[in-house]
Design a protein around this motif. Structure first.
Motif, PDB file in Angstrom:
ATOM      1  N   GLU A  18      60.625   1.556  67.368  1.00 13.05           N
ATOM      2  CA  GLU A  18      61.211   2.753  67.265  1.00 13.05           C
ATOM      3  C   GLU A  18      62.508   2.650  68.459  1.00 13.05           C
ATOM      4  OE1 GLU A  18      58.682   5.818  68.316  1.00 13.05           O
ATOM      5  OE2 GLU A  18      57.270   5.593  66.674  1.00 13.05           O
ATOM      6  N   ASP A  50      59.570   8.935  68.150  1.00 12.38           N
ATOM      7  CA  ASP A  50      58.949  10.520  67.968  1.00 12.38           C
ATOM      8  C   ASP A  50      58.869  11.411  69.122  1.00 12.38           C
ATOM      9  OD1 ASP A  50      56.869   9.330  69.438  1.00 12.38           O
ATOM     10  OD2 ASP A  50      55.895   8.829  67.482  1.00 12.38           O
ATOM     11  N   PRO A  96      63.287  15.181  68.081  1.00 15.13           N
ATOM     12  CA  PRO A  96      62.633  15.454  67.085  1.00 15.13           C
ATOM     13  C   PRO A  96      62.764  16.853  66.494  1.00 15.13           C
ATOM     14  CG  PRO A  96      61.266  15.585  68.722  1.00 15.13           C
ATOM     15  CD  PRO A  96      62.557  15.100  69.331  1.00 15.13           C
TER      16      PRO A  96
END
Length: 864
Positions: free
Chosen positions: A494, A604, A801
């Motif tokens: 990520e 995330d 997010p």
């Protein structure tokens, strides 16, 4: 005249000015005076001046030499003691590639294993005595390895903890009030399951099963009951734990006016093969309970939103109290089975069934039984500790690479994150060794051990809130080291788009463990190879930032030296650039235009990196080796440009069974994959800290923006006919053309920027600094001081997010562009029957802000 006494040979003719000098006799008994006499004579001024000057020079040299050696042998950091000329010379030198091999060779799997075992030997919840002991251990490790500016940063924060005298439990009572089941009969020593920040409460009522507790699940239940009424009000809701964050499950339960929420790990996900569980495997036993926080808004301490929780902070719980209202408790799937046995009502849809050997029903209750829940969590102010240590940069000490690791856990925390802590400390040791041997990075590396990350990311968030203005001006990137290994099928990364190129390069430099190399063909050698094979992205050429007619596009930009660049040359460019560095623009184009390359996931925001990205606009990265779970070969499906793979979650995460034995016996027995992960991280950190130019490929950001535009335009055209006339007009008024224009401008400026970077005079340190400053500040341009409409604590308009879990991800952006996703969720899913018109109005207000933000980023890249 001054009379000067001196010793000289006795000779009458030996006179300075040719005149006779008066002699004074020497005693006969004085030894050695027979051939010398002591004289008193008149010394001319010019001779005295020459002699005084000579003596002064001699004394100065002696004193200087003594001081130099005294200082040298009492000073340990000689590599930073360079004069201005040397500094000027060094400022133009690129990274020392020989350091790479030394880093890779010295990462020791055995040392990582030993540290991981020690840091997971006991439960160490934030604020506990064991947590403090481990913080002190990290501090002593930094001291032993001679990091600079070592400090322990303490914050007084609000934690939510189990009440030691009143444990949480559920029970089932019959219509006469007698208990027929009580979860207190099943307990694990040294482990109290709880949901951090759940308010205390005692609730008795009916249970309703809501699958994963997503908006689509509530809508589906309403359809099953053929009603639009709120059938969830006053119910105790039961939901599976899997991928959907507990904080989102909690938020929707509150919106549904439930009285309480119970969360459980269904064996469908946590022991799908019904194998013998821990300690015989890594699968979760039937009494395993997963503790997850239900408060996760990215703002740190609930008492000091937006401000560091230090001694002079004003503390107020009003905003926090508005977000927390119903008690929540995690239970095991053994306890959940007891509840299901007592549920009545219709059977659930087929895709709702789990792995328990029973009939899944929606509820209410059989035989008039009720479920009784007691939650006794307490809020306490505790001191948490961040431990910081630094390796000062030699040329650009005011540019920071921050390397962070979570230290606390909700239990033993072997995988989350003692093994990460072991790897983190091993990196500290290896980098420090190289500094002792004379190497020093161009930029400063800050190592940070975070406290209380399981509680709304308190450790990293409070520090970012305190240091935000300095970090904004100085930080190049944040590298997160946490759960590095939960499997060995593929690498999962990520990252911010600016770090794609750097992680691609780092994984190409690191070989897989020898045990795996022995089983692989010769063309499958590196971590990059494994990643590309296990998790590729296939992209349609027409959707890339530059289309097939790339030559004319570059010609329009005035880049004549690249007019012969064609897509057919990409493979050759990639091969040439990997062998020998050349044109930056060609290298970045070949990477950005690759039609198949490894998938990099969006951040995330459930890791320590979250405040760095969403508050400060700092490029961040997190990676781990994971277990992959899909039914077909990912390369067989060519209908999609991006394939999201379903990674199997680590089944023992946040449970009492997340212990060192699991890693040692089942996941990474010799810690070889931890060693490899540490090597990848070391190469990434070295490149970021020591390269002449920051290794940021801006074209990867341009591609992300274009992907979003294409998908949002497609969605706009699909849903437009479904609106009534007023809303149809509002949707048509969304300025999509200006959005397209801003993204086009950004792409063009990115290409021209990298072309200028190729031509820069690297003998000019100010020119190098100017290029690097532009690269560093790109991510900051996507911040907006107002925050996203649904959460003003998150300011990144691209990478924060979404605040709602969409019933389906209409844009396939995996949570990027949060404000637009939040409103589109209300428009398309209409999950909670909100007014679509208001969502369209909010979209109209937000889109110009997004357009201006992208245009601002384009202008930052323009030639200065």
């Amino acid at each position: 005249m001054t009379m000067t006494a001196q010793y000289r040979p006795y000779r009458d003719e030996d006179c300075v000015d040719g005149t006779e000098t008066e002699h004074i006799g020497w005693p006969d008994h004085e030894p050695g005076v027979q051939i010398y006499e002591k004289t008193t004579e008149e010394i001319p001024f010019n001779v005295r001046r020459r002699r005084s000057l000579f003596m002064l020079i001699i004394v100065s040299i002696l004193v200087g030499t003594i001081c130099f050696f005294t200082g040298y042998f009492t000073h340990t950091s000689h590599s930073i003691c360079i004069n201005n000329t040397a500094a000027l010379f060094k400022s133009n030198q690129d990274e020392d590639i020989t350091i790479r091999a030394k880093l890779l060779d010295r990462i020791d799997s055995l040392r990582i294993s030993r540290l991981a075992r020690e840091f997971s030997s006991k439960p160490h919840v934030a604020g506990s005595d064991e947590d403090v002991r481990l913080a002190e251990k990290v501090q002593n490790f930094f001291i032993k390895n001679r990091l600079e500016h070592i400090q322990m940063k303490n914050y007084s924060v609000l934690l939510s903890l189990p009440n030691p005298s009143k444990p949480n439990f559920i029970s089932i009572i019959n219509n006469s009030g007698k208990q027929i089941y009580n979860s207190l009969n099943i307990s694990t020593p040294n482990y109290e399951a709880f949901c951090p920040y759940s308010p205390p409460g005692i609730v008795t009522g009916d249970v309703m099963f809501v699958n994963y507790g997503r908006p689509i699940d509530y809508l589906q239940l309403q359809e099953l009951f053929n009603t639009t009424e709120n059938i969830f009000k006053g119910k105790i809701l039961l939901a599976k734990q899997y991928h959907v964050p507990a904080s989102e499950q909690y938020k929707y339960a509150m919106i549904m006016n439930a009285s309480a929420l119970l969360l459980y790990p269904d064996p469908l996900h946590y022991n799908p093969r019904n194998e013998s569980p821990f300690p015989d495997s890594e699968w979760l036993p039937s009494d395993g309970i997963r503790s997850d926080s239900i408060f996760w808004n990215g703002a740190g301490d609930p008492q000091t939103f937006g401000l560091p929780s230090n001694g002079h902070a004003f503390k107020d719980l009003m905003e926090f109290s508005d977000q927390i209202s119903i008690p929540t408790q995690p239970i095991s799937y053994e306890q959940a089975a007891e509840l299901f046995h007592n549920l009545d009502g219709m059977e659930v849809p087929a895709d709702w069934r789990g792995g328990l050997n029973l009939t899944y029903r929606v509820g209410g209750m059989k035989n008039h039984v009720k479920v009784h829940l007691e939650v006794h969590n307490v809020l306490q102010n505790r001191t948490i500790n961040n431990v910081m240590g630094t390796i000062r940069g030699q040329i650009e000490p005011d540019r920071y690479i921050i390397v962070g690791n979570q230290r606390d856990s909700l239990s033993y925390g072997a995988v989350d994150s003692a093994t990460g802590t072991g790897t983190f400390l091993e990196l500290v040791r290896v980098f420090s060794e190289l500094v002792k041997e004379g190497w020093r990075p161009r930029r400063t590396i800050i190592f940070a051990s975070w406290g209380a990350e399981e509680f709304n990311l308190l450790g990293s968030t409070e520090w970012v809130e305190e240091m935000n203005k300095i970090l904004y001006m100085r930080t190049v990137a944040y590298v997160n080291i946490n759960m590095l290994v939960t499997g060995n099928d593929t690498l999962s990364v990520e990252a911010s788009p600016l770090l794609y190129h750097a992680i691609f390069n780092a994984t190409k430099e690191v070989l897989l463990p020898k045990t795996e190399l022995d089983q692989r063909p010769e063309n499958f050698q590196t971590v990059y190879d494994k990643w590309l094979t296990g998790e590729p992205i296939m992209r349609n050429a027409t959707t890339l930032v530059l289309n097939q007619n790339i030559t004319s596009h570059l010609k329009q930009l005035g880049l004549k030296e690249l007019e012969n660049f064609h897509r057919s040359d990409l493979h050759q460019f990639r091969r040439e650039e990997s062998a020998e560095p050349g044109s930056i623009l060609k290298t970045y184009l070949s990477s950005a235009l690759a039609e198949i390359r490894p998938n990099v996931r969006p951040l995330d925001m459930f890791g320590s990196y979250a405040p760095f990205v969403s508050m400060a606009g700092i490029p961040s990265i997190d990676l781990s080796f994971v277990r992959r779970n899909y039914d077909t070969d990912p390369l067989e499906n060519d209908e999609y440009e991006r394939i999201s793979f379903n990674h199997m979650p680590y089944p023992l995460l946040h449970t009492q069974y997340d212990r060192f034995e699991t890693m040692e016996r089942f996941i990474d027995p010799e810690f070889r994959y931890h060693q490899v992960a540490g090597q990848v991280m070391s190469e990434l950190i070295r490149d970021l800290a020591d390269s002449l130019f920051l290794p940021f490929n801006i074209l990867d950001y341009a591609q992300l923006l274009k992907d979003f535009y294409l998908k949002s335009t497609q969605l706009h055209n699909i849903i437009l006919p479904s609106f009534d006339q007023n809303d149809h007009n509002l949707m048509n008024q969304l300025d999509m053309k200006s959005l397209e224009s801003a993204i086009h401008n950004f792409t063009n400026e990115a290409i021209k920027f990298h072309a200028r970077q190729d031509k820069i005079d690297i003998k000019d340190p100010l020119a190098i600094r100017r290029i690097n400053d532009q690269l560093m500040l790109i991510e900051r341009q996507f911040l907006d001081h107002r925050g996203i409409p649904s959460n003003n604590h998150r300011r990144h308009l691209i990478l924060s997010p979404a605040e709602t879990a969409s019933s389906f991800n209409a844009l396939e952006t995996e949570g990027l562009f949060p404000a637009l996703l939040d409103e589109l969720d209300q428009i398309i899913g209409n999950a909670f029957r909100k007014d679509i018109h208001h969502s369209l109005v909010r979209l109209q207000k937000h889109l110009p802000i997004l357009i201006n933000t992208i245009q601002s980023a384009a202008e930052l890249l323009a030639e200065i």
